[in-house]
Design a protein around this motif. Structure first.
Motif, PDB file in Angstrom:
ATOM      1  N   LEU A  73      36.935  39.221  33.058  1.00 37.84           N
ATOM      2  CA  LEU A  73      38.041  39.514  32.133  1.00 37.84           C
ATOM      3  C   LEU A  73      38.074  38.522  30.989  1.00 37.84           C
ATOM      4  CD1 LEU A  73      41.173  39.811  34.465  1.00 37.84           C
ATOM      5  CD2 LEU A  73      39.581  41.609  33.814  1.00 37.84           C
ATOM      6  N   LEU A  74      38.561  38.996  29.847  1.00 38.21           N
ATOM      7  CA  LEU A  74      39.006  38.100  28.772  1.00 38.21           C
ATOM      8  C   LEU A  74      40.489  38.394  28.607  1.00 38.21           C
ATOM      9  CD1 LEU A  74      36.731  37.919  25.622  1.00 38.21           C
ATOM     10  CD2 LEU A  74      37.273  36.106  27.255  1.00 38.21           C
ATOM     11  N   GLU A  75      41.297  37.399  28.910  1.00 39.93           N
ATOM     12  CA  GLU A  75      42.737  37.653  28.918  1.00 39.93           C
ATOM     13  C   GLU A  75      43.332  37.657  27.526  1.00 39.93           C
ATOM     14  OE1 GLU A  75      43.688  35.232  32.922  1.00 39.93           O
ATOM     15  OE2 GLU A  75      45.419  35.973  31.806  1.00 39.93           O
ATOM     16  N   ASP A  76      44.243  38.575  27.316  1.00 40.47           N
ATOM     17  CA  ASP A  76      45.065  38.604  26.116  1.00 40.47           C
ATOM     18  C   ASP A  76      46.466  38.186  26.556  1.00 40.47           C
ATOM     19  OD1 ASP A  76      46.738  39.207  24.034  1.00 40.47           O
ATOM     20  OD2 ASP A  76      46.286  41.345  23.993  1.00 40.47           O
ATOM     21  N   GLU A  77      46.740  36.882  26.357  1.00 44.00           N
ATOM     22  CA  GLU A  77      47.994  36.356  26.909  1.00 44.00           C
ATOM     23  C   GLU A  77      49.207  36.779  26.096  1.00 44.00           C
ATOM     24  OE1 GLU A  77      47.750  32.203  28.260  1.00 44.00           O
ATOM     25  OE2 GLU A  77      45.608  32.539  28.538  1.00 44.00           O
ATOM     26  N   THR A  78      49.017  37.276  24.866  1.00 45.82           N
ATOM     27  CA  THR A  78      50.151  37.704  24.045  1.00 45.82           C
ATOM     28  C   THR A  78      50.631  39.097  24.440  1.00 45.82           C
ATOM     29  OG1 THR A  78      48.812  36.674  22.333  1.00 45.82           O
ATOM     30  CG2 THR A  78      50.946  37.539  21.658  1.00 45.82           C
ATOM     31  N   ASN A  79      49.717  40.060  24.445  1.00 47.48           N
ATOM     32  CA  ASN A  79      50.127  41.446  24.677  1.00 47.48           C
ATOM     33  C   ASN A  79      49.727  42.011  26.035  1.00 47.48           C
ATOM     34  OD1 ASN A  79      51.178  41.673  22.006  1.00 47.48           O
ATOM     35  ND2 ASN A  79      49.070  41.851  21.274  1.00 47.48           N
ATOM     36  N   GLY A  80      48.975  41.242  26.784  1.00 41.80           N
ATOM     37  CA  GLY A  80      48.511  41.743  28.081  1.00 41.80           C
ATOM     38  C   GLY A  80      47.439  42.803  27.957  1.00 41.80           C
ATOM     39  N   GLU A  81      46.876  42.948  26.759  1.00 39.19           N
ATOM     40  CA  GLU A  81      45.813  43.948  26.575  1.00 39.19           C
ATOM     41  C   GLU A  81      44.454  43.298  26.865  1.00 39.19           C
ATOM     42  OE1 GLU A  81      46.353  45.745  22.713  1.00 39.19           O
ATOM     43  OE2 GLU A  81      48.065  46.885  23.435  1.00 39.19           O
ATOM     44  N   HIS A  82      44.242  43.003  28.135  1.00 34.03           N
ATOM     45  CA  HIS A  82      43.044  42.280  28.555  1.00 34.03           C
ATOM     46  C   HIS A  82      41.784  43.101  28.298  1.00 34.03           C
ATOM     47  CE1 HIS A  82      46.115  39.933  30.390  1.00 34.03           C
ATOM     48  NE2 HIS A  82      46.409  40.858  31.274  1.00 34.03           N
ATOM     49  N   LEU A  83      40.691  42.386  28.003  1.00 35.35           N
ATOM     50  CA  LEU A  83      39.391  43.056  27.903  1.00 35.35           C
ATOM     51  C   LEU A  83      38.679  42.919  29.241  1.00 35.35           C
ATOM     52  CD1 LEU A  83      38.144  41.864  24.382  1.00 35.35           C
ATOM     53  CD2 LEU A  83      39.119  44.104  24.993  1.00 35.35           C
ATOM     54  N   LEU A  84      38.158  44.029  29.738  1.00 33.59           N
ATOM     55  CA  LEU A  84      37.418  44.030  31.000  1.00 33.59           C
ATOM     56  C   LEU A  84      35.963  44.349  30.714  1.00 33.59           C
ATOM     57  CD1 LEU A  84      40.401  44.612  31.963  1.00 33.59           C
ATOM     58  CD2 LEU A  84      39.394  45.951  33.800  1.00 33.59           C
ATOM     59  N   TYR A  85      35.080  43.577  31.313  1.00 36.68           N
ATOM     60  CA  TYR A  85      33.638  43.856  31.249  1.00 36.68           C
ATOM     61  C   TYR A  85      33.186  44.138  32.672  1.00 36.68           C
ATOM     62  CZ  TYR A  85      33.643  41.925  26.515  1.00 36.68           C
ATOM     63  OH  TYR A  85      33.886  41.691  25.187  1.00 36.68           O
ATOM     64  N   VAL A  86      32.537  45.274  32.858  1.00 34.39           N
ATOM     65  CA  VAL A  86      32.213  45.712  34.206  1.00 34.39           C
ATOM     66  C   VAL A  86      30.742  46.134  34.283  1.00 34.39           C
ATOM     67  CG1 VAL A  86      32.834  47.307  36.060  1.00 34.39           C
ATOM     68  CG2 VAL A  86      34.580  46.595  34.413  1.00 34.39           C
ATOM     69  N   VAL A  87      30.034  45.613  35.290  1.00 36.19           N
ATOM     70  CA  VAL A  87      28.655  46.053  35.547  1.00 36.19           C
ATOM     71  C   VAL A  87      28.719  47.424  36.207  1.00 36.19           C
ATOM     72  CG1 VAL A  87      26.624  45.645  36.992  1.00 36.19           C
ATOM     73  CG2 VAL A  87      27.721  43.725  35.827  1.00 36.19           C
ATOM     74  N   SER A  88      27.940  48.375  35.695  1.00 37.13           N
ATOM     75  CA  SER A  88      27.907  49.709  36.297  1.00 37.13           C
ATOM     76  C   SER A  88      26.465  50.162  36.510  1.00 37.13           C
ATOM     77  CB  SER A  88      28.639  50.705  35.393  1.00 37.13           C
ATOM     78  OG  SER A  88      28.533  52.013  35.911  1.00 37.13           O
ATOM     79  N   HIS A  89      26.270  50.919  37.617  1.00 38.90           N
ATOM     80  CA  HIS A  89      24.951  51.496  37.909  1.00 38.90           C
ATOM     81  C   HIS A  89      25.088  53.014  37.827  1.00 38.90           C
ATOM     82  CE1 HIS A  89      24.068  47.547  39.752  1.00 38.90           C
ATOM     83  NE2 HIS A  89      25.175  47.691  40.431  1.00 38.90           N
ATOM     84  N   PRO A  90      25.022  53.590  36.625  1.00 41.94           N
ATOM     85  CA  PRO A  90      25.136  55.049  36.557  1.00 41.94           C
ATOM     86  C   PRO A  90      23.922  55.689  37.216  1.00 41.94           C
ATOM     87  CG  PRO A  90      24.577  54.140  34.410  1.00 41.94           C
ATOM     88  CD  PRO A  90      24.793  52.982  35.326  1.00 41.94           C
ATOM     89  N   LYS A  91      24.135  56.793  37.944  1.00 46.26           N
ATOM     90  CA  LYS A  91      22.987  57.463  38.567  1.00 46.26           C
ATOM     91  C   LYS A  91      22.101  58.031  37.474  1.00 46.26           C
ATOM     92  CE  LYS A  91      24.363  58.529  43.194  1.00 46.26           C
ATOM     93  NZ  LYS A  91      25.183  59.319  44.056  1.00 46.26           N
ATOM     94  N   HIS A  92      20.812  57.966  37.646  1.00 42.37           N
ATOM     95  CA  HIS A  92      19.828  58.533  36.704  1.00 42.37           C
ATOM     96  C   HIS A  92      19.889  57.893  35.318  1.00 42.37           C
ATOM     97  CE1 HIS A  92      19.672  61.354  39.911  1.00 42.37           C
ATOM     98  NE2 HIS A  92      20.856  61.832  39.649  1.00 42.37           N
ATOM     99  N   ALA A  93      20.414  56.704  35.223  1.00 37.50           N
ATOM    100  CA  ALA A  93      20.386  56.007  33.925  1.00 37.50           C
ATOM    101  C   ALA A  93      20.335  54.515  34.196  1.00 37.50           C
ATOM    102  CB  ALA A  93      21.623  56.355  33.110  1.00 37.50           C
ATOM    103  N   ASP A  94      20.004  53.761  33.152  1.00 33.29           N
ATOM    104  CA  ASP A  94      19.874  52.320  33.323  1.00 33.29           C
ATOM    105  C   ASP A  94      21.236  51.660  33.526  1.00 33.29           C
ATOM    106  OD1 ASP A  94      17.150  52.416  33.094  1.00 33.29           O
ATOM    107  OD2 ASP A  94      17.161  52.069  30.925  1.00 33.29           O
ATOM    108  N   ASP A  95      21.200  50.505  34.159  1.00 35.38           N
ATOM    109  CA  ASP A  95      22.419  49.720  34.342  1.00 35.38           C
ATOM    110  C   ASP A  95      23.049  49.418  32.990  1.00 35.38           C
ATOM    111  OD1 ASP A  95      21.971  49.711  37.016  1.00 35.38           O
ATOM    112  OD2 ASP A  95      21.928  47.534  37.249  1.00 35.38           O
TER     113      ASP A  95
END
Ligand SMILES: *[C@@H]1O[C@H](CO)[C@@H](O)[C@H](O)[C@H]1NC(C)=O
Length: 369
Positions: A122-144
């Motif tokens: 996470l990158l927190e947005d302490e003012t508005n709570g609109e945090h940025l989320l970065y998530v690793v994903s393994h989509p089927k039939h496509a690259d990570d």
């Protein structure tokens, strides 16, 4: 001649590996212990592989992990329980709400149907709570890919912003964000082909894994020849990168140089297989959800119906380094309450424990965690 020597070496390595897994202590030498009253969080039954907690007690939890080399039984388990990849929210300040699935708002580059989340940062947005989320994903039939979302606290939605992919990403696992669109990510495994992957599991100590940095425009490998690097987390001042290596049963600390290259400053063997890491609010300790009995976690990943024990360790830090003689186990369970613990975090002296493909557990504590 050389062929013969190679064969002897290969057989020796296989014999050593198999012997080592049998020499692991049996499960019942460990004692179940909880820091206080522990219970399963309602609403989340099929995985909480990684999570991160904001300063005001919101936990974002990835659920429904899948990756290209999982077993057929793992696949069947997902299918028969209708498990989808999702991100859940658990609010430490409103525990009665349980874990709530967040609505994913797609963009043209992102299809929630093929979302299989793994590590999160996470990158927190302490003012508005609109945090940025970065998530690793393994989509089927496509690259990570790394998927970037903005959390909308008013609507409890995750709005998809951007996907990051690149050739140097193989089978990834976890990531940690330095600043917006700059992050480190671990290449856990090299081969996506199941047969090559089996060979890789046997020979993993030769180090096919790596750590990769994304600088806002491109990926580059910053640490090569690593043995299946897993969980990543930054120190509070973001000058040290911690990496859990479950196969080596160790945690490494790297100093981050001004060009984002990494210099190893510590490697601590902890006697259990740490999966993901989470830093305490004060920044003076790491917590890890670990797999204490290797043959059992291998069985559990092969067939999620087979339980595997769960263990949470606290790794105190001093001047950025782990203090090995102060490491304590906060929690141990044989797999009945929670199977295959993969992450742990503390907020207001409550312990939240996630698992690869099982429950999410919250514990009170009678002493300071
Ligand atoms: C990011 O890395 C790429 C490849 O190494 C390099 O060409 C580029 O200049 C870097 N960008 C920044 C902003 O550092």
């Amino acid at each position: 001649m050389i062929g013969g020597a190679v064969k002897v070496a290969l057989v020796a390595i296989i014999v050593y590996r198999v012997a080592r897994s049998f020499l692991n202590p049996p499960d019942d030498v460990f004692k179940k212990h909880y820091p206080g009253k522990c219970s399963q969080v309602k609403g989340l039954n099929f995985g909480s592989e990684d999570l991160e907690v904001t300063k005001n007690g919101l936990a974002f939890v990835t659920s429904g992990v899948w990756f290209p080399t999982v077993s057929n039984k793992f696949d069947e388990f997902l299918k028969s329980n209708n498990i989808q990849g999702n991100i859940f929210l658990y609010d430490f300040n409103q525990p009665d709400l349980g874990a709530r699935k967040l609505k994913l708002i797609p963009s043209k580059d992102f299809d929630p149907e093929t979302f299989h989340p793994h590590g999160i940062s996470l990158l927190e947005d302490e003012t508005n709570g609109e945090h940025l989320l970065y998530v690793v994903s393994h989509p089927k039939h496509a690259d990570d890919a790394v998927e970037k979302f903005r959390y909308s606290p008013k609507t409890n939605e995750l709005i998809h912003l951007k996907s990051f992919t690149g050739d140097v990403l193989h089978i990834t696992n976890d990531l940690t964000v330095l600043e917006e669109d700059k992050f480190y990510i671990s290449n856990f495994l090299y081969f996506k082909n199941p047969y090559l992957s089996i060979a890789e599991h046997v020979f993993s100590s030769f180090g096919f894994g790596s750590l990769v940095f994304f600088n806002g425009t491109a990926f580059s490998v910053v640490k090569q020849s690593m043995n299946s690097p897993n969980g990543l987390f930054l120190s509070k001042d973001k000058r040290i990168l911690y990496n859990a290596l479950p196969r080596e049963q160790s945690v490494k600390a790297f100093e981050i140089k001004s060009d984002y290259s990494l210099t190893e400053i510590q490697s601590v063997v902890i006697g259990t297989s740490p999966d993901n890491l989470h830093l305490s609010n004060s920044g003076d300790a790491l917590y890890t959800g670990a797999h204490p009995v290797i043959p059992k976690i291998i069985q559990h990943l092969g067939d999620p119906r087979q339980p595997s024990p769960s263990s949470v360790l606290k790794l105190p830090l001093k001047d950025g380094k782990i203090v090995p003689e102060e490491i304590v186990e906060l929690f141990y369970d044989h797999g009945n309450l929670i199977s295959g613990s993969s992450v742990a975090a503390v907020y207001n002296n409550k312990l939240l424990i996630g698992s690869v493909i099982n429950k999410l557990v919250i514990c009170d504590a009678n002493t300071a965690l």
